[in-house]
Design a protein around this motif. Sequence first.
Motif, PDB file in Angstrom:
ATOM      1  N   LEU A   1       8.102   5.077  -9.861  1.00  0.00           N
ATOM      2  CA  LEU A   1       7.874   6.350  -9.198  1.00  0.00           C
ATOM      3  C   LEU A   1       9.070   7.275  -9.371  1.00  0.00           C
TER       4      LEU A   1
ATOM      5  N   SER B   1      10.190  13.483  -2.394  1.00  0.00           N
ATOM      6  CA  SER B   1       9.188  13.381  -3.456  1.00  0.00           C
ATOM      7  C   SER B   1       8.541  12.015  -3.520  1.00  0.00           C
TER       8      SER B   1
ATOM      9  N   ASP C   1      -3.453   9.155 -10.096  1.00  0.00           N
ATOM     10  CA  ASP C   1      -3.434   7.949 -10.904  1.00  0.00           C
ATOM     11  C   ASP C   1      -2.340   6.975 -10.496  1.00  0.00           C
ATOM     12  N   ASP C   2      -1.442   7.442  -9.669  1.00  0.00           N
ATOM     13  CA  ASP C   2      -0.421   6.529  -9.189  1.00  0.00           C
ATOM     14  C   ASP C   2      -1.034   5.281  -8.590  1.00  0.00           C
ATOM     15  N   CYS C   3      -2.108   5.502  -7.846  1.00  0.00           N
ATOM     16  CA  CYS C   3      -2.735   4.374  -7.190  1.00  0.00           C
ATOM     17  C   CYS C   3      -3.164   3.337  -8.203  1.00  0.00           C
TER      18      CYS C   3
ATOM     19  N   PRO D   1       7.478   9.649  -0.962  1.00  0.00           N
ATOM     20  CA  PRO D   1       7.342   9.349   0.463  1.00  0.00           C
ATOM     21  C   PRO D   1       7.133   7.857   0.661  1.00  0.00           C
TER      22      PRO D   1
ATOM     23  N   ARG E   1      -0.053   1.824 -10.054  1.00  0.00           N
ATOM     24  CA  ARG E   1       0.709   0.895  -9.233  1.00  0.00           C
ATOM     25  C   ARG E   1      -0.099  -0.335  -8.896  1.00  0.00           C
TER      26      ARG E   1
ATOM     27  N   LYS F   1       7.370  -0.769  -7.917  1.00  0.00           N
ATOM     28  CA  LYS F   1       6.888   0.469  -7.324  1.00  0.00           C
ATOM     29  C   LYS F   1       7.904   1.598  -7.407  1.00  0.00           C
TER      30      LYS F   1
ATOM     31  N   ASN G   1       0.812  -1.208   0.000  1.00  0.00           N
ATOM     32  CA  ASN G   1       0.000   0.000   0.000  1.00  0.00           C
ATOM     33  C   ASN G   1       0.849   1.263   0.000  1.00  0.00           C
ATOM     34  N   LEU G   2       0.220   2.306  -0.439  1.00  0.00           N
ATOM     35  CA  LEU G   2       0.852   3.604  -0.346  1.00  0.00           C
ATOM     36  C   LEU G   2       0.730   4.103   1.077  1.00  0.00           C
ATOM     37  N   PRO G   3       1.719   4.845   1.506  1.00  0.00           N
ATOM     38  CA  PRO G   3       1.505   5.580   2.751  1.00  0.00           C
ATOM     39  C   PRO G   3       0.422   6.615   2.512  1.00  0.00           C
TER      40      PRO G   3
ATOM     41  N   GLU H   1      -7.159  -2.312  -0.986  1.00  0.00           N
ATOM     42  CA  GLU H   1      -7.410  -1.039  -1.651  1.00  0.00           C
ATOM     43  C   GLU H   1      -6.375  -0.032  -1.200  1.00  0.00           C
ATOM     44  N   CYS H   2      -6.108   0.959  -2.028  1.00  0.00           N
ATOM     45  CA  CYS H   2      -5.206   2.019  -1.556  1.00  0.00           C
ATOM     46  C   CYS H   2      -5.759   3.372  -1.931  1.00  0.00           C
TER      47      CYS H   2
ATOM     48  N   ARG I   1      -5.585   4.477 -17.286  1.00  0.00           N
ATOM     49  CA  ARG I   1      -6.485   5.565 -16.945  1.00  0.00           C
ATOM     50  C   ARG I   1      -7.845   5.355 -17.604  1.00  0.00           C
TER      51      ARG I   1
ATOM     52  N   HIS J   1       0.027   9.593   3.220  1.00  0.00           N
ATOM     53  CA  HIS J   1       0.379  10.987   2.998  1.00  0.00           C
ATOM     54  C   HIS J   1       1.103  11.205   1.676  1.00  0.00           C
ATOM     55  N   HIS J   2       1.036  10.247   0.773  1.00  0.00           N
ATOM     56  CA  HIS J   2       1.857  10.399  -0.427  1.00  0.00           C
ATOM     57  C   HIS J   2       1.381  11.584  -1.254  1.00  0.00           C
ATOM     58  N   SER J   3       2.314  12.181  -1.963  1.00  0.00           N
ATOM     59  CA  SER J   3       2.058  13.464  -2.590  1.00  0.00           C
ATOM     60  C   SER J   3       1.944  13.350  -4.107  1.00  0.00           C
ATOM     61  N   ASN J   4       1.877  12.153  -4.630  1.00  0.00           N
ATOM     62  CA  ASN J   4       1.954  11.996  -6.077  1.00  0.00           C
ATOM     63  C   ASN J   4       0.594  12.077  -6.740  1.00  0.00           C
ATOM     64  N   ASP J   5       0.639  11.956  -8.042  1.00  0.00           N
ATOM     65  CA  ASP J   5      -0.544  11.956  -8.885  1.00  0.00           C
ATOM     66  C   ASP J   5      -1.566  10.929  -8.384  1.00  0.00           C
TER      67      ASP J   5
END
Lengths: 136, 136
Positions: B31, B52, A13-15, B54, A18, B27, A3-5, B135-136, B109, A7-11
């Motif tokens: 990124l 950038s 669509d990254d979710c 995280p 990925r 991943k 999973n992403l943390p 889920e993320c 997308r 607080h991630h700051s990316n786009d």
Amino acid sequence: MTNLPAHHSNDVDDCAFRSFLDRVADKWSLLLIVTLENAPKQRRRFSELKKSVPGISQRMLTTTLRNLERDGLLVRHFFPEIPPRVEYELTTLGKNLMCPIGELVQWIRQNWTTITNARNEFDKNNMAKSTGVKEC
Amino acid sequence: MTNLPAHHSNDVDDCAFRSFLDRVADKWSLLLIVTLENAPKQRRRFSELKKSVPGISQRMLTTTLRNLERDGLLVRHFFPEIPPRVEYELTTLGKNLMCPIGELVQWIRQNWTTITNARNEFDKNNMAKSTGVKEC
DNA sequence: TCACTTAGTTACCTTGAGGGAACCTATGAC
DNA sequence: GTCATAGGTTCCCTCAAGGTAACTAAGTGA
């Protein structure tokens, strides 16, 4: 890929990206998709797939097929005969996916020697520090 | 993704394809590539990359950068100042790679809702049998 | 009665990816 | 003297991916 943390700051669509790659960009998924695409009538039985993708264990074959089915990339046709018969077939979505995948394959094909040259060069300069990468 | 069994029957390019995906389709690599591509002047310092992206550990940041450098996808500019300064930059090859990657991102997308719908449908039919997917 | 078939499932075990934290380098500032 | 700085490296430990092998169903043929 986990999973992403939060607080991630990316786009956003990254979710998706990925999460999707997490599912599809592994050895067995890709080999199965390609194998199905090349199959006559784009259908294959379980045992045929096992033969066509040597090295895959029965467990990984089932779980990978199940995951691809879950993503709507292939359908499972079950014939309740004895012994049972099951045929796997790419969906429209699955066939569709082959376009960008094909682009990527093309790119790799065109740039593969460049990459291997870069790797050799790098390894030479770094004097065989083990990178954990094996040739195949 | 490990080595191929010696007797595999697939396309010769499988090796390149798989070996490449093995390196890039994870991943952190993706990124980092995307982050570098979006960076001003397409350069970033080590510490900037850490901010950038995280969640990445220092160890994974260095090893991933090292691997991408090995593949010739980025260059490492080292300035022997005190404290040291290092800037990472995509190579032409690395920028080039963004084309097929971009295609794939586009595809995802466009089809992401279809996929998530398929997943939900599948999970509903299979009554929440755990698939290990979060889920993320 | 037994072996054999297909398409799995289950239990068990190994291996390696990757996280976390401590350590390292040289220099300038306090 | 010691703290901070940037960019790492090293060690240890965990967790989960994935391999192997045994088991299953239900019918057919010897």
